[in-house]
Each structure stands twice: as structure tokens, then as C-alpha cells.
Design a protein around this motif. Structure first.
Motif, PDB file in Angstrom:
ATOM      1  N   ASP A 102      31.039  48.584 -50.657  1.00 20.02           N
ATOM      2  CA  ASP A 102      31.321  49.972 -50.269  1.00 20.02           C
ATOM      3  C   ASP A 102      30.521  50.353 -49.022  1.00 20.02           C
ATOM      4  O   ASP A 102      31.009  51.081 -48.150  1.00 20.02           O
ATOM      5  N   ALA A 103      29.289  49.866 -48.940  1.00 20.10           N
ATOM      6  CA  ALA A 103      28.460  50.148 -47.764  1.00 20.10           C
ATOM      7  C   ALA A 103      29.083  49.547 -46.510  1.00 20.10           C
ATOM      8  O   ALA A 103      29.058  50.162 -45.434  1.00 20.10           O
ATOM      9  N   ARG A 104      29.669  48.354 -46.634  1.00 21.02           N
ATOM     10  CA  ARG A 104      30.334  47.720 -45.483  1.00 21.02           C
ATOM     11  C   ARG A 104      31.542  48.535 -45.024  1.00 21.02           C
ATOM     12  O   ARG A 104      31.813  48.640 -43.828  1.00 21.02           O
ATOM     13  N   VAL A 105      32.265  49.110 -45.977  1.00 23.30           N
ATOM     14  CA  VAL A 105      33.413  49.956 -45.636  1.00 23.30           C
ATOM     15  C   VAL A 105      32.939  51.214 -44.900  1.00 23.30           C
ATOM     16  O   VAL A 105      33.540  51.647 -43.914  1.00 23.30           O
ATOM     17  N   LYS A 106      31.831  51.795 -45.357  1.00 22.05           N
ATOM     18  CA  LYS A 106      31.327  53.059 -44.800  1.00 22.05           C
ATOM     19  C   LYS A 106      30.715  52.869 -43.423  1.00 22.05           C
ATOM     20  O   LYS A 106      30.965  53.658 -42.506  1.00 22.05           O
ATOM     21  N   TRP A 107      29.876  51.824 -43.262  1.00 22.23           N
ATOM     22  CA  TRP A 107      29.112  51.672 -42.013  1.00 22.23           C
ATOM     23  C   TRP A 107      29.561  50.490 -41.156  1.00 22.23           C
ATOM     24  O   TRP A 107      29.119  50.368 -40.018  1.00 22.23           O
ATOM     25  N   GLY A 108      30.396  49.627 -41.712  1.00 20.14           N
ATOM     26  CA  GLY A 108      30.855  48.463 -40.960  1.00 20.14           C
ATOM     27  C   GLY A 108      30.053  47.218 -41.306  1.00 20.14           C
ATOM     28  O   GLY A 108      28.855  47.285 -41.581  1.00 20.14           O
ATOM     29  N   GLU A 109      30.736  46.098 -41.287  1.00 23.02           N
ATOM     30  CA  GLU A 109      30.125  44.804 -41.638  1.00 23.02           C
ATOM     31  C   GLU A 109      28.898  44.502 -40.774  1.00 23.02           C
ATOM     32  O   GLU A 109      27.850  44.086 -41.275  1.00 23.02           O
ATOM     33  N   GLU A 110      29.039  44.726 -39.467  1.00 18.43           N
ATOM     34  CA  GLU A 110      27.960  44.360 -38.547  1.00 18.43           C
ATOM     35  C   GLU A 110      26.699  45.186 -38.789  1.00 18.43           C
ATOM     36  O   GLU A 110      25.583  44.642 -38.792  1.00 18.43           O
ATOM     37  N   GLN A 111      26.853  46.481 -39.008  1.00 18.26           N
ATOM     38  CA  GLN A 111      25.691  47.341 -39.221  1.00 18.26           C
ATOM     39  C   GLN A 111      24.982  46.995 -40.536  1.00 18.26           C
ATOM     40  O   GLN A 111      23.744  46.920 -40.585  1.00 18.26           O
ATOM     41  N   VAL A 112      25.735  46.791 -41.596  1.00 14.84           N
ATOM     42  CA  VAL A 112      25.136  46.467 -42.891  1.00 14.84           C
ATOM     43  C   VAL A 112      24.441  45.104 -42.825  1.00 14.84           C
ATOM     44  O   VAL A 112      23.354  44.923 -43.371  1.00 14.84           O
ATOM     45  N   HIS A 113      25.067  44.162 -42.131  1.00 12.62           N
ATOM     46  CA  HIS A 113      24.433  42.847 -41.957  1.00 12.62           C
ATOM     47  C   HIS A 113      23.118  42.985 -41.199  1.00 12.62           C
ATOM     48  O   HIS A 113      22.121  42.327 -41.547  1.00 12.62           O
ATOM     49  N   LEU A 114      23.091  43.856 -40.198  1.00 11.19           N
ATOM     50  CA  LEU A 114      21.867  44.096 -39.425  1.00 11.19           C
ATOM     51  C   LEU A 114      20.772  44.675 -40.320  1.00 11.19           C
ATOM     52  O   LEU A 114      19.619  44.235 -40.271  1.00 11.19           O
ATOM     53  N   TRP A 115      21.121  45.645 -41.150  1.00 10.72           N
ATOM     54  CA  TRP A 115      20.136  46.223 -42.068  1.00 10.72           C
ATOM     55  C   TRP A 115      19.615  45.182 -43.060  1.00 10.72           C
ATOM     56  O   TRP A 115      18.442  45.161 -43.380  1.00 10.72           O
ATOM     57  N   ARG A 116      20.508  44.332 -43.537  1.00  7.36           N
ATOM     58  CA  ARG A 116      20.117  43.378 -44.580  1.00  7.36           C
ATOM     59  C   ARG A 116      19.365  42.171 -44.019  1.00  7.36           C
ATOM     60  O   ARG A 116      18.456  41.662 -44.664  1.00  7.36           O
ATOM     61  N   ARG A 117      19.738  41.695 -42.839  1.00  3.11           N
ATOM     62  CA  ARG A 117      19.257  40.399 -42.394  1.00  3.11           C
ATOM     63  C   ARG A 117      18.404  40.414 -41.126  1.00  3.11           C
ATOM     64  O   ARG A 117      17.836  39.388 -40.763  1.00  3.11           O
ATOM     65  N   SER A 118      18.316  41.558 -40.467  1.00  4.43           N
ATOM     66  CA  SER A 118      17.416  41.588 -39.305  1.00  4.43           C
ATOM     67  C   SER A 118      15.983  41.701 -39.801  1.00  4.43           C
ATOM     68  O   SER A 118      15.727  42.060 -40.958  1.00  4.43           O
ATOM     69  N   TYR A 119      15.046  41.432 -38.925  1.00  2.73           N
ATOM     70  CA  TYR A 119      13.629  41.505 -39.300  1.00  2.73           C
ATOM     71  C   TYR A 119      13.073  42.916 -39.174  1.00  2.73           C
ATOM     72  O   TYR A 119      12.266  43.347 -40.004  1.00  2.73           O
ATOM     73  N   ASP A 120      13.514  43.661 -38.163  1.00  6.07           N
ATOM     74  CA  ASP A 120      12.829  44.920 -37.839  1.00  6.07           C
ATOM     75  C   ASP A 120      13.733  46.145 -37.757  1.00  6.07           C
ATOM     76  O   ASP A 120      13.330  47.180 -37.223  1.00  6.07           O
ATOM     77  N   VAL A 121      14.960  46.071 -38.291  1.00  6.06           N
ATOM     78  CA  VAL A 121      15.852  47.236 -38.293  1.00  6.06           C
ATOM     79  C   VAL A 121      15.954  47.771 -39.719  1.00  6.06           C
ATOM     80  O   VAL A 121      16.568  47.132 -40.579  1.00  6.06           O
ATOM     81  N   PRO A 122      15.358  48.933 -40.007  1.00  8.64           N
ATOM     82  CA  PRO A 122      15.393  49.465 -41.378  1.00  8.64           C
ATOM     83  C   PRO A 122      16.701  50.195 -41.663  1.00  8.64           C
ATOM     84  O   PRO A 122      17.289  50.798 -40.755  1.00  8.64           O
ATOM     85  N   PRO A 123      17.155  50.185 -42.917  1.00  7.01           N
ATOM     86  CA  PRO A 123      18.270  51.043 -43.293  1.00  7.01           C
ATOM     87  C   PRO A 123      17.810  52.500 -43.296  1.00  7.01           C
ATOM     88  O   PRO A 123      16.596  52.767 -43.295  1.00  7.01           O
ATOM     89  N   PRO A 124      18.725  53.458 -43.294  1.00  5.27           N
ATOM     90  CA  PRO A 124      18.325  54.869 -43.264  1.00  5.27           C
ATOM     91  C   PRO A 124      17.380  55.211 -44.421  1.00  5.27           C
ATOM     92  O   PRO A 124      17.702  54.962 -45.581  1.00  5.27           O
ATOM     93  N   GLY A 125      16.207  55.737 -44.084  1.00  6.82           N
ATOM     94  CA  GLY A 125      15.255  56.148 -45.107  1.00  6.82           C
ATOM     95  C   GLY A 125      14.532  55.010 -45.808  1.00  6.82           C
ATOM     96  O   GLY A 125      13.816  55.238 -46.787  1.00  6.82           O
ATOM     97  N   GLY A 126      14.696  53.780 -45.322  1.00 10.69           N
ATOM     98  CA  GLY A 126      14.130  52.628 -46.017  1.00 10.69           C
ATOM     99  C   GLY A 126      13.221  51.781 -45.153  1.00 10.69           C
ATOM    100  O   GLY A 126      12.764  52.200 -44.084  1.00 10.69           O
ATOM    101  N   GLU A 127      12.951  50.566 -45.629  1.00 10.28           N
ATOM    102  CA  GLU A 127      12.052  49.635 -44.964  1.00 10.28           C
ATOM    103  C   GLU A 127      12.811  48.457 -44.366  1.00 10.28           C
ATOM    104  O   GLU A 127      13.739  47.937 -44.988  1.00 10.28           O
ATOM    105  N   SER A 128      12.393  48.008 -43.207  1.00 11.58           N
ATOM    106  CA  SER A 128      12.822  46.714 -42.690  1.00 11.58           C
ATOM    107  C   SER A 128      11.973  45.637 -43.352  1.00 11.58           C
ATOM    108  O   SER A 128      10.988  45.937 -44.038  1.00 11.58           O
ATOM    109  N   LEU A 129      12.331  44.383 -43.139  1.00  8.20           N
ATOM    110  CA  LEU A 129      11.493  43.298 -43.636  1.00  8.20           C
ATOM    111  C   LEU A 129      10.116  43.367 -42.968  1.00  8.20           C
ATOM    112  O   LEU A 129       9.093  43.106 -43.598  1.00  8.20           O
TER     113      LEU A 129
END
Length: 207
Positions: A102-129
């Protein structure tokens, strides 16, 4: 000579892992499979002859329950345990509780992948790795590592990303390579450390 043993175990499958939900600091229980994975982790360690002097875990019940089940298999239910939020999973912020599809539908595959798998890009209100490393690594250096270097056999039951923060240092990963380091649920990874805190050997009990 002191053993300088550190064993890391990712918690068993949680109910939200099964439902494909972002979990973070939310606190779902283990599934029946997760319980079996935790027991199997303890049984594997027992079969290899491991015993421990102290254990660490997060403030989330899925990690605590994994530790308790593993220690029960090891016959070490009276082991001293330290629970600290420094070992909590990465905080997924506004994504917590959402279905990943559902998150991929809302924000797009690329953005969700960036939040999940990048080192320093946090999701809204959350923590990056990177944020998780900044929270977890100082705790490791001040609380866990000294115990290992003193010759204690240390068991840590925690989460995929908080354990990656430790593994980043132990295995000398870069910000690029650590995001690809996978950790199976309920699979102990065993590190023997040298006196200077670097790793002498790694044994992975996955499988």
C-alpha cells in the motif's frame, strides 16, 4: 585466555512481518513460526556447545521473547539480561503499521525503496539507517563491547536494523554495503573478537 564471544540473533518472525507491515517501534508478538525460529536459535547454539554470561535485548517484546525462548533451550533462564531502547528496531515513523505494498501505491516504488534501503534517507517522522547507527553504536561501544573484551560471553537478541548497526562496525561495511547485508530471523551470527575489538572469526548458523 578469555573467549571474547559475541553472538547476535535477529528476533523470530513477528505477526507484522507475516502481514507485510512496517513495524519499527510498534510491538507485535511473534508468530508460531517466530516462536519456533527462536527456539531453534537456542537449540543450534546449545548443539554447538555455547553458553553465555550476559544478554542484551531491546525494549520490544518480539526481541525479548526471542531471547527468553532461546535461553530456555540453552537451559540459562536465570541469565542477567539488560533491556534498552538503544537496541530497538529502526523507527519507521509515519510508515509504521502500513502495508508495504500500500505504501508503494501511495508514494511510488522508487520512494519507498529509497526509504527502506538507502543509508541516510529517513521515512517521514522516522529514522534512517544512519540515524539507527547513531543511536545503537554508542550503546554497543559503552555497554556491550566492554563486557565482551572482559571475557564475558555475550548474547544480543535484537532487530534487523539495530543489528546491522553493530554488524557495520564488526564486518567493516560501508554505508553502501551495509544496506545489502541480510539477516535471517532466528539465525545466530557468532563473532570472536581480538583484544583490540576487531573480529577474529565469524560463524553464521543460518540454515
Amino acid at each position: 585466555m578469555s573467549e571474547r564471544l559475541l553472538v547476535l540473533v535477529r528476533h523470530g518472525q513477528s505477526e507484522w512481518n507475516l502481514k507485510n507491515l512496517f513495524t519499527g517501534w510498534r510491538d507485535p508478538d511473534l508468530t508460531a513460526l517466530g516462536v519456533e525460529e527462536a527456539k531453534k536459535a537456542g537449540a543450534r547454539l546449545k548443539a554447538e556447545g555455547y553458553q553465555f554470561d550476559i544478554a542484551f535485548t531491546s525494549q520490544l517484546s518480539r526481541a525479548q521473547k526471542t531471547l527468553d525462548l532461546a535461553l530456555n533451550e540453552l537451559g540459562q533462564t536465570d541469565l542477567p539480561i539488560t533491556r534498552d531502547l538503544a537496541l530497538n528496531e529502526r523507527d519507521y515513523g509515519d510508515l509504521s503499521g502500513l502495508n508495504k505494498d500500500d505504501a508503494r501505491v501511495k508514494w511510488g516504488e522508487e520512494q519507498v525503496h529509497l526509504w527502506r534501503r538507502s543509508y541516510d534517507v529517513p521515512p517521514p517522522g522516522g529514522e534512517s539507517l544512519k540515524d539507527t547507527v547513531a543511536r545503537t553504536l554508542p550503546y554497543y561501544v559503552t555497554e556491550i563491547l566492554p563486557k565482551v573484551l572482559q571475557g564475558n560471553r555475550v548474547l544480543v537478541a535484537a532487530h534487523g536494523n539495530s543489528l546491522r548497526a553493530l554488524i557495520m562496525v564488526l564486518e567493516k561495511h560501508t554505508p553502501e554495503t551495509i544496506t545489502h547485508r541480510e539477516l535471517a530471523t532466528g539465525a545466530p551470527v557468532i563473532y570472536r573478537l581480538k583484544a583490540d575489538s576487531t573480529v577474529e572469526s565469524i560463524t553464521d548458523l543460518a540454515g
